[in-house]
Design a protein around this motif. Structure first.
Motif, PDB file in Angstrom:
ATOM      1  N   ASP A 215      -1.252  47.524   0.822  1.00  0.00           N
ATOM      2  CA  ASP A 215      -2.664  47.640   0.497  1.00  0.00           C
ATOM      3  C   ASP A 215      -3.662  47.103   1.425  1.00  0.00           C
ATOM      4  O   ASP A 215      -4.809  46.951   1.267  1.00  0.00           O
ATOM      5  N   SER A 216      -2.983  46.664   2.705  1.00  0.00           N
ATOM      6  CA  SER A 216      -3.657  46.177   3.590  1.00  0.00           C
ATOM      7  C   SER A 216      -4.447  46.923   4.641  1.00  0.00           C
ATOM      8  O   SER A 216      -3.808  47.745   5.510  1.00  0.00           O
ATOM      9  N   GLY A 217      -5.840  46.924   4.451  1.00  0.00           N
ATOM     10  CA  GLY A 217      -6.597  47.888   5.509  1.00  0.00           C
ATOM     11  C   GLY A 217      -6.655  49.128   5.192  1.00  0.00           C
ATOM     12  O   GLY A 217      -7.456  49.956   5.967  1.00  0.00           O
TER      13      GLY A 217
ATOM     14  N   HIS B 247     -10.822  37.306  11.688  1.00  0.00           N
ATOM     15  CA  HIS B 247     -10.830  38.756  11.611  1.00  0.00           C
ATOM     16  C   HIS B 247      -9.693  39.328  10.669  1.00  0.00           C
ATOM     17  O   HIS B 247      -9.712  40.392  10.318  1.00  0.00           O
ATOM     18  N   GLN B 248      -8.887  38.388  10.119  1.00  0.00           N
ATOM     19  CA  GLN B 248      -8.116  38.545   9.042  1.00  0.00           C
ATOM     20  C   GLN B 248      -7.320  37.400   8.136  1.00  0.00           C
ATOM     21  O   GLN B 248      -7.813  36.435   8.741  1.00  0.00           O
ATOM     22  N   GLY B 249      -6.685  38.002   7.197  1.00  0.00           N
ATOM     23  CA  GLY B 249      -6.205  36.686   6.540  1.00  0.00           C
ATOM     24  C   GLY B 249      -5.266  35.772   7.253  1.00  0.00           C
ATOM     25  O   GLY B 249      -5.644  34.356   6.924  1.00  0.00           O
ATOM     26  N   ARG B 250      -4.529  36.105   8.090  1.00  0.00           N
ATOM     27  CA  ARG B 250      -3.689  34.726   8.662  1.00  0.00           C
ATOM     28  C   ARG B 250      -4.539  34.157   9.675  1.00  0.00           C
ATOM     29  O   ARG B 250      -4.086  33.163  10.183  1.00  0.00           O
TER      30      ARG B 250
ATOM     31  N   CYS C 237      -7.369  32.787   9.027  1.00  0.00           N
ATOM     32  CA  CYS C 237      -7.775  31.602   8.443  1.00  0.00           C
ATOM     33  C   CYS C 237      -6.640  30.949   8.308  1.00  0.00           C
ATOM     34  O   CYS C 237      -6.761  29.467   8.209  1.00  0.00           O
ATOM     35  N   GLU C 238      -5.528  31.380   7.948  1.00  0.00           N
ATOM     36  CA  GLU C 238      -4.330  30.411   7.682  1.00  0.00           C
ATOM     37  C   GLU C 238      -3.992  29.715   9.052  1.00  0.00           C
ATOM     38  O   GLU C 238      -3.645  28.482   9.114  1.00  0.00           O
ATOM     39  N   LYS C 239      -4.334  30.220  10.070  1.00  0.00           N
ATOM     40  CA  LYS C 239      -3.878  29.744  11.549  1.00  0.00           C
ATOM     41  C   LYS C 239      -4.780  28.503  11.619  1.00  0.00           C
ATOM     42  O   LYS C 239      -4.430  27.396  11.881  1.00  0.00           O
TER      43      LYS C 239
ATOM     44  N   PRO D 167       5.085  31.027  -1.516  1.00  0.00           N
ATOM     45  CA  PRO D 167       4.725  30.857  -0.167  1.00  0.00           C
ATOM     46  C   PRO D 167       4.324  32.572   0.062  1.00  0.00           C
ATOM     47  O   PRO D 167       5.014  33.373  -0.458  1.00  0.00           O
ATOM     48  N   PHE D 168       3.502  32.801   0.969  1.00  0.00           N
ATOM     49  CA  PHE D 168       3.532  34.182   1.667  1.00  0.00           C
ATOM     50  C   PHE D 168       3.830  34.025   3.179  1.00  0.00           C
ATOM     51  O   PHE D 168       3.856  32.766   3.821  1.00  0.00           O
ATOM     52  N   THR D 169       4.336  35.092   3.755  1.00  0.00           N
ATOM     53  CA  THR D 169       4.949  35.316   4.888  1.00  0.00           C
ATOM     54  C   THR D 169       4.230  34.432   6.093  1.00  0.00           C
ATOM     55  O   THR D 169       4.643  33.378   6.728  1.00  0.00           O
TER      56      THR D 169
ATOM     57  N   VAL E  80      -2.628  27.437  -3.750  1.00  0.00           N
ATOM     58  CA  VAL E  80      -2.258  28.415  -4.847  1.00  0.00           C
ATOM     59  C   VAL E  80      -2.569  29.660  -4.456  1.00  0.00           C
ATOM     60  O   VAL E  80      -3.976  29.976  -3.765  1.00  0.00           O
ATOM     61  N   GLU E  81      -1.969  30.643  -4.690  1.00  0.00           N
ATOM     62  CA  GLU E  81      -2.108  32.014  -4.234  1.00  0.00           C
ATOM     63  C   GLU E  81      -2.381  32.947  -5.323  1.00  0.00           C
ATOM     64  O   GLU E  81      -1.528  32.859  -6.314  1.00  0.00           O
ATOM     65  N   ALA E  82      -3.208  33.683  -5.410  1.00  0.00           N
ATOM     66  CA  ALA E  82      -3.750  34.485  -6.520  1.00  0.00           C
ATOM     67  C   ALA E  82      -3.189  35.797  -6.278  1.00  0.00           C
ATOM     68  O   ALA E  82      -2.461  36.047  -5.141  1.00  0.00           O
TER      69      ALA E  82
ATOM     70  N   MET F 285      -7.416  27.894  -2.152  1.00  0.00           N
ATOM     71  CA  MET F 285      -6.760  29.159  -2.803  1.00  0.00           C
ATOM     72  C   MET F 285      -6.651  30.399  -1.802  1.00  0.00           C
ATOM     73  O   MET F 285      -7.582  30.467  -1.165  1.00  0.00           O
ATOM     74  N   ASP F 286      -5.514  30.875  -1.744  1.00  0.00           N
ATOM     75  CA  ASP F 286      -5.285  32.144  -1.245  1.00  0.00           C
ATOM     76  C   ASP F 286      -6.009  33.326  -1.922  1.00  0.00           C
ATOM     77  O   ASP F 286      -5.014  33.518  -3.015  1.00  0.00           O
ATOM     78  N   ALA F 287      -7.043  33.694  -1.825  1.00  0.00           N
ATOM     79  CA  ALA F 287      -7.557  34.821  -2.633  1.00  0.00           C
ATOM     80  C   ALA F 287      -7.503  36.223  -2.113  1.00  0.00           C
ATOM     81  O   ALA F 287      -7.994  37.098  -2.621  1.00  0.00           O
ATOM     82  N   SER F 288      -6.561  36.446  -1.213  1.00  0.00           N
ATOM     83  CA  SER F 288      -6.362  37.923  -0.598  1.00  0.00           C
ATOM     84  C   SER F 288      -6.242  38.910  -1.814  1.00  0.00           C
ATOM     85  O   SER F 288      -6.737  39.828  -1.784  1.00  0.00           O
ATOM     86  N   LEU F 289      -5.375  38.425  -2.845  1.00  0.00           N
ATOM     87  CA  LEU F 289      -5.039  39.387  -3.828  1.00  0.00           C
ATOM     88  C   LEU F 289      -5.915  38.799  -5.104  1.00  0.00           C
ATOM     89  O   LEU F 289      -5.510  39.087  -6.260  1.00  0.00           O
ATOM     90  N   PHE F 290      -6.895  38.545  -4.973  1.00  0.00           N
ATOM     91  CA  PHE F 290      -7.683  37.879  -6.002  1.00  0.00           C
ATOM     92  C   PHE F 290      -8.251  38.993  -7.008  1.00  0.00           C
ATOM     93  O   PHE F 290      -8.321  38.723  -8.383  1.00  0.00           O
TER      94      PHE F 290
ATOM     95  N   PHE G 249      -9.533  34.382   2.412  1.00  0.00           N
ATOM     96  CA  PHE G 249      -9.072  35.630   1.903  1.00  0.00           C
ATOM     97  C   PHE G 249      -8.694  36.744   3.071  1.00  0.00           C
ATOM     98  O   PHE G 249      -9.435  36.424   4.033  1.00  0.00           O
ATOM     99  N   SER G 250      -8.140  37.569   2.754  1.00  0.00           N
ATOM    100  CA  SER G 250      -7.902  38.871   3.848  1.00  0.00           C
ATOM    101  C   SER G 250      -8.824  39.774   3.134  1.00  0.00           C
ATOM    102  O   SER G 250      -8.445  40.387   2.107  1.00  0.00           O
ATOM    103  N   ALA G 251      -9.862  40.316   3.899  1.00  0.00           N
ATOM    104  CA  ALA G 251     -10.751  41.072   3.399  1.00  0.00           C
ATOM    105  C   ALA G 251      -9.776  42.505   3.946  1.00  0.00           C
ATOM    106  O   ALA G 251     -10.532  43.710   3.354  1.00  0.00           O
ATOM    107  N   ARG G 252      -8.804  42.464   4.233  1.00  0.00           N
ATOM    108  CA  ARG G 252      -8.229  43.972   4.493  1.00  0.00           C
ATOM    109  C   ARG G 252      -7.713  44.374   3.171  1.00  0.00           C
ATOM    110  O   ARG G 252      -7.250  45.320   2.659  1.00  0.00           O
ATOM    111  N   LYS G 253      -7.600  43.344   2.014  1.00  0.00           N
ATOM    112  CA  LYS G 253      -7.382  43.573   0.768  1.00  0.00           C
ATOM    113  C   LYS G 253      -8.549  43.093  -0.302  1.00  0.00           C
ATOM    114  O   LYS G 253      -8.997  44.299  -0.850  1.00  0.00           O
ATOM    115  N   LEU G 254      -9.048  42.076  -0.449  1.00  0.00           N
ATOM    116  CA  LEU G 254     -10.225  41.701  -1.064  1.00  0.00           C
ATOM    117  C   LEU G 254     -11.425  42.356  -0.420  1.00  0.00           C
ATOM    118  O   LEU G 254     -11.693  41.809   0.748  1.00  0.00           O
TER     119      LEU G 254
HETATM  120  C1  LIG Z   1      -2.152  39.851   3.402  1.00  0.00           C
HETATM  121  C2  LIG Z   1      -2.123  38.399   2.806  1.00  0.00           C
HETATM  122  C3  LIG Z   1      -2.258  37.773   3.783  1.00  0.00           C
HETATM  123  C4  LIG Z   1      -2.642  37.879   5.373  1.00  0.00           C
HETATM  124  O1  LIG Z   1      -3.517  38.613   5.583  1.00  0.00           O
HETATM  125  P1  LIG Z   1      -3.753  39.502   6.847  1.00  0.00           P
HETATM  126  O2  LIG Z   1      -5.068  40.187   6.597  1.00  0.00           O
HETATM  127  O3  LIG Z   1      -2.528  40.653   6.704  1.00  0.00           O
HETATM  128  O4  LIG Z   1      -3.449  38.744   8.048  1.00  0.00           O
HETATM  129  C5  LIG Z   1      -2.293  36.125   3.354  1.00  0.00           C
HETATM  130  N1  LIG Z   1      -1.961  35.964   2.147  1.00  0.00           N
HETATM  131  C6  LIG Z   1      -1.958  36.749   1.203  1.00  0.00           C
HETATM  132  C7  LIG Z   1      -1.340  36.565  -0.119  1.00  0.00           C
HETATM  133  C8  LIG Z   1      -1.676  38.349   1.373  1.00  0.00           C
HETATM  134  O5  LIG Z   1      -1.421  39.110   0.709  1.00  0.00           O
END
Ligand SMILES: *Cc1c(COP(=O)(O)O)cnc(C)c1O
Length: 481
Positions: free
Chosen positions: A59-61, A106-109, A111-113, A131-133, A188-190, A221-226, A261-266
């Motif tokens: 669902d990314s991007g 520029h994307q979720g990872r 932010c994690e970096k 954990p997420f990858t 905590v991952e949503a 909170m990792d809100a990528s899938l919030f 959050f990754s706005a490729r999803k949220l």
């Molecule tokens: C996709 C995702 C990420 C990483 O986001 P990218 O935009 O692909 O770098 C981080 N955490 C979760 C929960 C994700 O689903």
């Protein structure tokens, strides 16, 4: 709730949008699909899009944009510093999450970096519901470790627990008592990704936050899938059901110190960002953003995407938008369950997840059953899913396989992209494959990368099972592609 019921009692998801822009799809014949999967070394990442009928990889991007998002992109304000587009997004994020600072990335990872670079040092341990990858990879890169503290139901593929993404708060309490000096933050991952898009409950989040406060530890909170978690809070959580999506979002954010959050999803676009309250961490994080991502008013994103994210986040606060993904997923999960096909239950967000350990129990985990199933479904229907299992892990220090907790084939449901008849087609091809599951065989590496091997690794089959599967398909459906 804004329900629309069918007079004849059927329960099928109803699209709450109309389609104005379309992209042509082509279904190549099964003989050609067999050639393409061989060329791609049975790794679906290596296929070309033109050879794929339904792309359910991620669902990314790839979520559909709305007319209002597209329109907003026309007025993007391109400038290196001080872009009006950024200030519009910043204001939206502040309104929705109630946090003062918004740092773009520029994307979720990304932010994690920067979060890991600032907060994680060798010997640290970061507790997570799961954990997420990429989250795990960045913490390990900085010399830290992660510890997974999910409730036991979370790892059971079949369950009726409505919140399988919950933290095991008893385990977290004990862990923090014993290790708090080594814990830079709790994550905590949503909509917990790797266990099938499963949500946490509001009560569980509050307990997690209380434990963090007790020990003066940050809750991130990792809100990528919030978006999906929000829908399940509204529809499954008694504490939230009378609140608006906006009120629920604010209540969730109030429990957290930092949200990324990754706005490729949220947000239905492409980008990312970090929201935080005033603290001594704001300035050092800003410096890392400038160093890694770009100036503070774009952070590696195009201004057009920034405009689209602002509108997309607003649209996420509308239940008739947010419900679309989970309702389609629930439909697919229900239909497959009716046919006794093993899927992760209850239906979560993100996609429909096939349980490969029960779908192809004859394939040992060392032969990557979920990856084999992914290749088989491409042959059966031109459908591309994503392996979520042992192939996606990496080997340990001694070169041994790390056997995954679950072997899933994720069939992602990019938001607002597929129609119901396309989902019915996917259900039909999965059903055919299930009838013929004994034909599916294992895979092994012919070229194995050291890092993130599932993305670019090359595999080969352990027998001629792909040829046999394609032949059987041609016999069973002689007049069909
Ligand atoms: C996709 C995702 C990420 C990483 O986001 P990218 O935009 O692909 O770098 C981080 N955490 C979760 C929960 C994700 O689903």
């Amino acid at each position: 709730m804004e329900n629309i019921s069918f007079f004849d009692g059927r329960k099928i998801p109803l699209e709450r949008h109309k389609v104005r822009i379309v992209q042509k799809l082509k279904l190549i014949p099964v003989e050609e699909r067999l050639v393409r999967i061989k060329e791609a070394s049975s790794n679906l990442y290596l296929l070309h899009n033109k050879d794929i009928f339904l792309d359910m990889l991620t669902d990314s991007g790839v979520n559909a944009m709305s007319d209002r998002q597209q329109a907003s992109m026309m007025r993007a304000d391109d400038s290196y510093a001080g872009s009006e587009s950024f200030y519009r997004l910043e204001k939206t994020v502040q309104d929705i999450f109630g946090m003062e600072h918004f740092l773009p990335a520029h994307q979720g990872r990304a932010c994690e970096k920067v979060i890991a670079d600032l907060l994680v040092k060798p010997g640290d341990i970061v507790p997570m519901n799961y954990p997420f990858t990429t989250s795990k990879a960045h913490i390990k890169r900085c010399g830290g470790e992660v510890v997974q503290l999910l409730i036991p139901e979370g790892l059971q593929c079949q369950s009726d627990h409505p919140f399988k993404g919950n933290f095991d708060t008893k385990a977290l309490a004990k862990f923090l008592e014993e290790n708090k000096d080594r814990v830079p933050f709790v994550r905590v991952e949503a909509g917990t990704n790797l266990i099938g898009g499963q949500p946490f409950s509001f009560a569980n989040l509050k307990e997690t936050a209380a434990l963090c406060r007790k020990h003066d530890i940050l809750l991130i909170m990792d809100a990528s899938l919030f978006q999906d978690n929000l829908y399940f809070l509204k529809t499954r959580d008694d504490e939230c059901k009378d609140l608006s999506l906006r009120e629920i979002t604010r209540a969730v954010a109030d429990q957290c110190d930092i949200i990324y959050f990754s706005a490729r999803k949220l947000g239905f676009a492409r980008g990312g960002g970090i929201c935080m309250r005033e603290s001594e961490l704001v300035n050092p994080l800003k410096e890392l953003i400038v160093l890694n991502e770009g100036f503070l008013t774009y952070g590696g994103m195009s201004v057009r995407e920034i405009e689209a994210i602002a509108v997309g986040l607003e649209e996420t606060m509308d239940l008739s938008v947010t419900s679309q993904g989970p309702e389609f997923i629930a439909y697919m999960v229900d239909e497959l369950e009716k046919r006794s096909i093993p899927v992760v239950t209850p239906a979560g967000g993100l996609g429909c997840h096939l349980d490969a350990l029960r779908f192809v129990p004859h394939i040992p985990q060392e032969q990557y059953p979920a990856a084999a199933l992914a290749a088989a479904l491409y042959i059966a229907g031109g459908i591309r899913g994503m392996e979520r299992g042992t192939l996606g892990e990496s080997r340990d220090a001694y070169g041994n396989e790390t056997i995954a907790d679950m072997e899933l084939l994720r069939l992602a449901m990019p938001r607002r992209v597929f129609t119901l008849s396309q989902i019915d087609y996917a259900i039909d091809r999965v059903t055919w494959l299930y009838e013929n599951r004994d034909l599916i065989g294992g895979l092994r590496f012919k070229r194995e990368p050291k890092i993130l091997r599932s993305f670019i690794g090359e595999l080969t089959t352990l027998s001629d099972w792909q040829e046999k599967l394609a032949e059987k398909f041609s016999r069973d459906l002689p007049n069909s592609l």
